[in-house]
Write a protein that holds these residues in place. Structure first.
Motif, PDB file in Angstrom:
ATOM      1  N   ALA A  51     -24.953  14.245  -8.910  1.00 46.81           N
ATOM      2  CA  ALA A  51     -23.706  14.761  -8.340  1.00 46.81           C
ATOM      3  C   ALA A  51     -22.572  14.696  -9.355  1.00 46.81           C
ATOM      4  O   ALA A  51     -21.772  15.629  -9.463  1.00 46.81           O
ATOM      5  CB  ALA A  51     -23.334  13.984  -7.081  1.00 46.81           C
ATOM      6  N   GLY A  52     -22.513  13.612 -10.100  1.00 42.91           N
ATOM      7  CA  GLY A  52     -21.460  13.468 -11.103  1.00 42.91           C
ATOM      8  C   GLY A  52     -21.563  14.488 -12.210  1.00 42.91           C
ATOM      9  O   GLY A  52     -20.567  15.101 -12.623  1.00 42.91           O
ATOM     10  N   ILE A  53     -22.770  14.705 -12.715  1.00 45.15           N
ATOM     11  CA  ILE A  53     -22.933  15.665 -13.813  1.00 45.15           C
ATOM     12  C   ILE A  53     -22.801  17.095 -13.286  1.00 45.15           C
ATOM     13  O   ILE A  53     -22.332  17.982 -14.003  1.00 45.15           O
ATOM     14  CB  ILE A  53     -24.239  15.427 -14.595  1.00 45.15           C
ATOM     15  CG1 ILE A  53     -24.068  15.915 -16.036  1.00 45.15           C
ATOM     16  CG2 ILE A  53     -25.438  16.046 -13.910  1.00 45.15           C
ATOM     17  CD1 ILE A  53     -25.108  15.398 -17.007  1.00 45.15           C
ATOM     18  N   GLN A  54     -23.202  17.318 -12.024  1.00 44.76           N
ATOM     19  CA  GLN A  54     -23.032  18.649 -11.436  1.00 44.76           C
ATOM     20  C   GLN A  54     -21.549  19.002 -11.353  1.00 44.76           C
ATOM     21  O   GLN A  54     -21.162  20.133 -11.652  1.00 44.76           O
ATOM     22  CB  GLN A  54     -23.667  18.730 -10.050  1.00 44.76           C
ATOM     23  CG  GLN A  54     -23.503  20.097  -9.409  1.00 44.76           C
ATOM     24  CD  GLN A  54     -24.288  20.248  -8.116  1.00 44.76           C
ATOM     25  OE1 GLN A  54     -25.113  19.406  -7.780  1.00 44.76           O
ATOM     26  NE2 GLN A  54     -24.030  21.315  -7.400  1.00 44.76           N
ATOM     27  N   ALA A  55     -20.715  18.057 -10.976  1.00 47.33           N
ATOM     28  CA  ALA A  55     -19.272  18.308 -10.895  1.00 47.33           C
ATOM     29  C   ALA A  55     -18.718  18.666 -12.277  1.00 47.33           C
ATOM     30  O   ALA A  55     -17.932  19.619 -12.410  1.00 47.33           O
ATOM     31  CB  ALA A  55     -18.554  17.093 -10.322  1.00 47.33           C
ATOM     32  N   LEU A  56     -19.130  17.936 -13.300  1.00 42.87           N
ATOM     33  CA  LEU A  56     -18.689  18.259 -14.675  1.00 42.87           C
ATOM     34  C   LEU A  56     -19.190  19.631 -15.099  1.00 42.87           C
ATOM     35  O   LEU A  56     -18.440  20.424 -15.684  1.00 42.87           O
ATOM     36  CB  LEU A  56     -19.224  17.226 -15.666  1.00 42.87           C
ATOM     37  CG  LEU A  56     -18.407  15.987 -15.902  1.00 42.87           C
ATOM     38  CD1 LEU A  56     -19.162  15.049 -16.838  1.00 42.87           C
ATOM     39  CD2 LEU A  56     -17.051  16.318 -16.455  1.00 42.87           C
ATOM     40  N   ASN A  57     -20.448  19.895 -14.837  1.00 50.65           N
ATOM     41  CA  ASN A  57     -21.055  21.170 -15.208  1.00 50.65           C
ATOM     42  C   ASN A  57     -20.320  22.335 -14.536  1.00 50.65           C
ATOM     43  O   ASN A  57     -20.038  23.360 -15.161  1.00 50.65           O
ATOM     44  CB  ASN A  57     -22.534  21.158 -14.812  1.00 50.65           C
ATOM     45  CG  ASN A  57     -23.409  22.042 -15.670  1.00 50.65           C
ATOM     46  OD1 ASN A  57     -23.028  22.455 -16.760  1.00 50.65           O
ATOM     47  ND2 ASN A  57     -24.607  22.314 -15.187  1.00 50.65           N
ATOM     48  N   ARG A  58     -19.988  22.154 -13.262  1.00 44.98           N
ATOM     49  CA  ARG A  58     -19.259  23.178 -12.516  1.00 44.98           C
ATOM     50  C   ARG A  58     -17.841  23.356 -13.067  1.00 44.98           C
ATOM     51  O   ARG A  58     -17.397  24.468 -13.334  1.00 44.98           O
ATOM     52  CB  ARG A  58     -19.208  22.808 -11.034  1.00 44.98           C
ATOM     53  CG  ARG A  58     -18.462  23.824 -10.163  1.00 44.98           C
ATOM     54  CD  ARG A  58     -18.344  23.365  -8.720  1.00 44.98           C
ATOM     55  NE  ARG A  58     -17.681  22.080  -8.630  1.00 44.98           N
ATOM     56  CZ  ARG A  58     -18.247  20.953  -8.164  1.00 44.98           C
ATOM     57  NH1 ARG A  58     -19.481  20.955  -7.720  1.00 44.98           N
ATOM     58  NH2 ARG A  58     -17.567  19.826  -8.128  1.00 44.98           N
ATOM     59  N   ASP A  59     -17.136  22.237 -13.255  1.00 46.72           N
ATOM     60  CA  ASP A  59     -15.737  22.302 -13.682  1.00 46.72           C
ATOM     61  C   ASP A  59     -15.574  22.800 -15.116  1.00 46.72           C
ATOM     62  O   ASP A  59     -14.627  23.522 -15.414  1.00 46.72           O
ATOM     63  CB  ASP A  59     -15.074  20.927 -13.546  1.00 46.72           C
ATOM     64  CG  ASP A  59     -14.984  20.461 -12.097  1.00 46.72           C
ATOM     65  OD1 ASP A  59     -15.220  21.293 -11.179  1.00 46.72           O
ATOM     66  OD2 ASP A  59     -14.696  19.273 -11.884  1.00 46.72           O
ATOM     67  N   ILE A  60     -16.481  22.424 -15.992  1.00 49.16           N
ATOM     68  CA  ILE A  60     -16.312  22.745 -17.414  1.00 49.16           C
ATOM     69  C   ILE A  60     -17.071  24.002 -17.825  1.00 49.16           C
ATOM     70  O   ILE A  60     -16.558  24.822 -18.580  1.00 49.16           O
ATOM     71  CB  ILE A  60     -16.716  21.540 -18.285  1.00 49.16           C
ATOM     72  CG1 ILE A  60     -15.723  20.398 -18.013  1.00 49.16           C
ATOM     73  CG2 ILE A  60     -16.736  21.899 -19.763  1.00 49.16           C
ATOM     74  CD1 ILE A  60     -16.082  19.088 -18.616  1.00 49.16           C
TER      75      ILE A  60
END
Length: 172
Positions: A51-60
């Protein structure tokens, strides 16, 4: 003797042991040395969940799904090109190479999928990320990807973690 590189590791998931942190640092230092980085530098590492890396992947990156590792280079380099002492932070004397973010869930899932240990998968992803920080890429299916894969396997070999490592070896 003072350590030449500063490698802070933060984790927002439980269960990241001191031995795993030490292993990540060892892998980073080995990869840097193998690539000729002989100056004091900094690599910041974050260990997170899917979930944490998905949020970064989505945002960046605008990609709304988890991934195994994200790399954020401080410099736009080509393989074999390195920043110089003039790129060091005057306050620390360290050259900031960039950041990496690893999903511990992906490490474990991919280790199972590929039939090798968590330790090998973690080492592979850390080496992979360091190479990205140093300008390597694999966007093409040709020489760039082949060069990066060859460097990954050579560095893993230096660590004593070749592709042939089987399940049952020390895990993370």
């Amino acid at each position: 003797m003072a350590k030449r590189n500063y490698i802070p590791i933060t984790a927002d998931v439980p269960g990241v042991s001191e031995s795993q942190r030490a292993f990540i640092r060892k892998v980073i230092r080995t990869a840097l040395a193998a690539e000729g980085v002989d100056f004091p530098c900094e690599v910041d590492v974050s260990v997170t969940s899917d979930a944490g890396i998905q949020a970064l992947n989505r945002d960046i990156r605008g990609v709304d799904r988890p991934t195994d590792v994200l790399s954020f280079p401080a410099f736009d380099l080509i393989p074999g090109e390195l920043p110089g002492p003039e790129d060091a932070d005057p306050a620390t004397g360290l050259v900031p190479l960039g950041d990496m973010c690893l999903s511990l869930e992906r490490v474990k899932a991919q280790a199972r999928e590929y039939g090798h240990s968590n330790r090998r998968e973690l080492a592979y992803l850390v080496v992979h990320s360091v190479l990205h920080l140093l300008g390597y890429d694999h966007l093409d299916e040709g020489p760039e990807k082949a060069r990066m894969r060859a460097r990954e396997e050579a560095i893993l070999g230096e660590l004593g973690i070749p592709r042939e490592m089987e399940k049952g070896e020390e895990g993370t």
